[in-house]
Scaffold this active site. Structure first.
Site, PDB file in Angstrom:
ATOM      1  N   ALA A  29       0.830  -1.202   0.000  1.00  0.00           N
ATOM      2  CA  ALA A  29       0.000   0.000   0.000  1.00  0.00           C
ATOM      3  C   ALA A  29       0.867   1.256   0.000  1.00  0.00           C
ATOM      4  O   ALA A  29       0.553   2.232  -0.692  1.00  0.00           O
ATOM      5  CB  ALA A  29      -0.925   0.002   1.216  1.00  0.00           C
ATOM      6  N   ARG A  73      10.117  -4.488   6.807  1.00  0.00           N
ATOM      7  CA  ARG A  73      11.016  -5.035   7.837  1.00  0.00           C
ATOM      8  C   ARG A  73      10.371  -5.032   9.215  1.00  0.00           C
ATOM      9  O   ARG A  73      10.693  -5.851  10.064  1.00  0.00           O
ATOM     10  CB  ARG A  73      12.323  -4.237   7.871  1.00  0.00           C
ATOM     11  CG  ARG A  73      13.260  -4.564   6.719  1.00  0.00           C
ATOM     12  CD  ARG A  73      14.627  -3.967   6.957  1.00  0.00           C
ATOM     13  NE  ARG A  73      14.599  -2.517   6.944  1.00  0.00           N
ATOM     14  CZ  ARG A  73      14.685  -1.769   5.850  1.00  0.00           C
ATOM     15  NH1 ARG A  73      14.783  -2.359   4.660  1.00  0.00           N
ATOM     16  NH2 ARG A  73      14.661  -0.467   5.906  1.00  0.00           N
ATOM     17  N   ASP A  91       8.189   1.756  -9.829  1.00  0.00           N
ATOM     18  CA  ASP A  91       9.289   2.722  -9.984  1.00  0.00           C
ATOM     19  C   ASP A  91       9.366   3.220 -11.419  1.00  0.00           C
ATOM     20  O   ASP A  91       9.611   4.402 -11.673  1.00  0.00           O
ATOM     21  CB  ASP A  91      10.630   2.086  -9.596  1.00  0.00           C
ATOM     22  CG  ASP A  91      10.842   2.039  -8.100  1.00  0.00           C
ATOM     23  OD1 ASP A  91      10.053   2.662  -7.355  1.00  0.00           O
ATOM     24  OD2 ASP A  91      11.805   1.371  -7.662  1.00  0.00           O
TER      25      ASP A  91
END
Length: 200
Positions: A29, A73, A91
């Protein structure tokens, strides 16, 4: 230099990452929001000539590229393989929007030459990323080159920001620099992969 700064920026984003994880917001998200914000900002601000505002807003959304890793993480969910694929794909979408916004700006300004140079820089940047992805898909390495994505983003956003503040010729110089650096990087990666294939 950018690789050295990445850990420091990541530490700064960690509290925000924890807050997002607590609210159940995952890295996918975050990636999608960052890309959507970049696309909308680039295609809204740049064609209107609001270069400084556009560069600053885009910079905020570009930081989401680091934030999604922080969220992942910290346990925000999202499969690592899917997340990596989504991040890399979006990207390219974000990069295309940034350069497309500048191309529209140059066209509106009547500068066909710089519009063409910016288009070349966009295509070269996409080829840089494709060369790496294709090489890694073939089991090769391709972490070489003069201008990777972070460097390209820094150049284009800094050039746009200060050009909007009235610094002359900076945006043009930035586009020519990115076009040249992109072409050089593509050649570097092709040569690097060719050498690896000859050694096998």
């Amino acid at each position: 230099m950018l690789k050295l700064l990445r850990p420091a920026v990541t530490r700064l984003l960690t509290p925000l990452g924890r807050a997002l994880v607590r609210r159940g917001i995952g890295p996918d998200a975050v990636t999608a929001i960052g890309t959507l914000g970049t696309v909308v900002s680039a295609l809204f601000f740049f064609p209107m000539g609001l270069l400084t505002a556009g560069a600053l807003v885009i910079t905020v959304f570009v930081l989401f590229d680091l934030l999604d890793g922080v969220v992942a993480r910290l346990g925000g969910g999202g499969g690592s393989t899917w997340g990596a694929f989504l991040d890399s794909t979006l990207d390219r979408v974000a990069d295309a929007a940034i350069f497309s916004g500048l191309i529209l700006y140059f066209i509106a300004d009547g500068d066909a030459l710089l519009a063409g140079v910016t288009l070349f820089a966009l295509v070269a940047g996409l080829l840089v990323s494709y060369a790496k992805a294709r090489a890694e898909g073939l089991g090769l390495t391709c972490d070489v080159g003069l201008a990777e994505r972070p460097e390209r983003l820094v150049v284009v956003l800094v050039a746009a920001c200060f050009s909007g503040l009235g610094v002359p010729y900076l945006l043009a110089a930035g586009m020519w620099l990115l076009a040249a650096a992109g072409a050089v990087t593509v050649v570097q990666r092709v040569v690097h992969v060719h050498r690896q294939t000859r050694e096998r």
